[in-house]
Scaffold this motif. Structure first.
Motif, short mmCIF file in Angstrom:
data_model
loop_
_atom_site.label_atom_id
_atom_site.label_comp_id
_atom_site.label_asym_id
_atom_site.label_seq_id
_atom_site.Cartn_x
_atom_site.Cartn_y
_atom_site.Cartn_z
N LYS A 196 5.31 -8.20 8.82
CA LYS A 196 5.78 -8.20 7.43
C LYS A 196 5.61 -6.81 6.84
CE LYS A 196 4.30 -12.95 6.83
NZ LYS A 196 3.26 -13.79 6.23
N GLU A 197 6.64 -6.34 6.15
CA GLU A 197 6.54 -5.03 5.51
C GLU A 197 5.66 -5.12 4.28
OE1 GLU A 197 10.11 -2.93 4.82
OE2 GLU A 197 10.78 -3.12 6.88
N GLY A 198 5.14 -3.98 3.89
CA GLY A 198 4.37 -3.91 2.67
C GLY A 198 2.90 -3.63 2.88
N PHE A 199 2.50 -3.41 4.11
CA PHE A 199 1.10 -3.07 4.38
C PHE A 199 0.86 -1.62 3.99
CE2 PHE A 199 -1.86 -0.91 7.19
CZ PHE A 199 -3.01 -1.60 6.89
N PHE A 200 -0.17 -1.38 3.19
CA PHE A 200 -0.55 -0.03 2.83
C PHE A 200 -1.93 0.25 3.41
CE2 PHE A 200 2.51 -1.18 -0.30
CZ PHE A 200 3.22 -0.02 -0.53
N PRO A 201 -2.04 1.21 4.31
CA PRO A 201 -3.36 1.53 4.88
C PRO A 201 -4.35 1.92 3.79
CG PRO A 201 -1.61 2.62 6.08
CD PRO A 201 -0.99 2.03 4.84
N PHE A 202 -5.55 1.50 3.96
CA PHE A 202 -6.62 1.84 3.03
C PHE A 202 -7.20 3.17 3.44
CE2 PHE A 202 -9.49 1.02 -0.21
CZ PHE A 202 -10.78 1.29 0.19
N SER A 203 -6.45 4.23 3.15
CA SER A 203 -6.88 5.54 3.60
C SER A 203 -7.29 6.43 2.45
CB SER A 203 -5.76 6.22 4.39
OG SER A 203 -4.63 6.39 3.56
N GLU A 204 -6.95 6.04 1.25
CA GLU A 204 -7.38 6.85 0.13
C GLU A 204 -8.68 6.31 -0.42
OE1 GLU A 204 -5.49 6.14 -3.83
OE2 GLU A 204 -3.85 5.57 -2.51
N ILE A 247 -0.41 10.60 -2.84
CA ILE A 247 -0.79 9.55 -1.88
C ILE A 247 0.07 8.32 -2.09
CG2 ILE A 247 -2.62 7.92 -1.27
CD1 ILE A 247 -4.62 10.24 -1.78
N ARG A 248 0.22 7.90 -3.35
CA ARG A 248 1.07 6.72 -3.62
C ARG A 248 2.50 6.96 -3.15
NH1 ARG A 248 -1.94 6.52 -8.32
NH2 ARG A 248 -0.33 7.61 -9.50
N GLU A 249 3.05 8.12 -3.46
CA GLU A 249 4.41 8.46 -3.05
C GLU A 249 4.54 8.43 -1.52
OE1 GLU A 249 7.40 12.30 -3.13
OE2 GLU A 249 5.90 12.11 -4.72
N HIS A 250 3.56 9.00 -0.84
CA HIS A 250 3.58 9.02 0.62
C HIS A 250 3.64 7.61 1.19
CE1 HIS A 250 2.62 10.01 4.77
NE2 HIS A 250 1.71 9.05 4.71
N TRP A 251 2.76 6.72 0.70
CA TRP A 251 2.72 5.37 1.26
C TRP A 251 3.92 4.54 0.85
CZ3 TRP A 251 0.57 5.27 5.50
CH2 TRP A 251 -0.61 5.96 5.74
N LEU A 252 4.50 4.81 -0.31
CA LEU A 252 5.73 4.09 -0.68
C LEU A 252 6.88 4.46 0.25
CD1 LEU A 252 5.60 4.21 -4.57
CD2 LEU A 252 5.40 2.19 -3.11
N LYS A 253 6.90 5.70 0.71
CA LYS A 253 7.94 6.16 1.64
C LYS A 253 7.63 5.77 3.08
CE LYS A 253 9.45 10.15 -1.03
NZ LYS A 253 9.51 11.61 -1.06
N ASN A 254 6.38 5.47 3.37
CA ASN A 254 5.96 5.21 4.75
C ASN A 254 5.30 3.85 4.88
OD1 ASN A 254 6.45 7.94 6.12
ND2 ASN A 254 5.38 8.47 4.24
N ILE A 255 5.93 2.84 4.28
CA ILE A 255 5.38 1.49 4.35
C ILE A 255 5.31 1.07 5.81
CG2 ILE A 255 5.81 -0.94 3.81
CD1 ILE A 255 7.01 -0.02 1.17
N ASP A 256 4.18 0.55 6.16
CA ASP A 256 3.93 0.07 7.52
C ASP A 256 4.16 -1.44 7.55
OD1 ASP A 256 3.14 -0.05 10.15
OD2 ASP A 256 1.12 0.71 9.80
N LYS A 257 4.09 -2.01 8.70
CA LYS A 257 4.17 -3.45 8.83
C LYS A 257 2.80 -3.97 9.22
CE LYS A 257 9.01 -3.63 9.93
NZ LYS A 257 10.05 -4.11 10.80
#
Length: 88
Positions: A76-84, A61-71
């Motif tokens: 601003k970049e760096g938003f991580f969805p609270f999906s886990e 999950i961490r790897e996925h979100w590091l590769k798929n950083i949203d805005k």
């Protein structure tokens, strides 16, 4: 398409998320419920014939979100969805 980060037209509060994390540290019943939710994710994966551990799912999950950083809404970049589930 609606923004999955919004509920009832409002962005979910970071302050509420932080409060939830603090509650996890002090509320044993809440912590157990979150732990049980994590266990359920492992059970669902195993039903699909996937032999994974909590640590492996957490790392994926961490790897996925590091590769798929949203805005975020301000661009601003760096938003991580609270999906886990917390606790993973």
């Amino acid at each position: 398409m609606s923004n999955p980060r919004r509920r009832n037209g409002r962005t979910l509060s970071k302050a509420h998320a932080r409060k939830f994390i603090k509650l996890l540290q002090t509320d044993a019943a809440l912590r157990k419920a979150v732990q049980d939710a994590g266990d359920e994710i492992i059970k669902l994966a195993k039903k699909k014939k996937l032999n994974v551990s909590r640590g492996e799912i957490s790392a994926a999950i961490r790897e996925h979100w590091l590769k798929n950083i949203d805005k975020d809404d301000d661009g601003k970049e760096g938003f991580f969805p609270f999906s886990e589930k917390p606790g993973f």
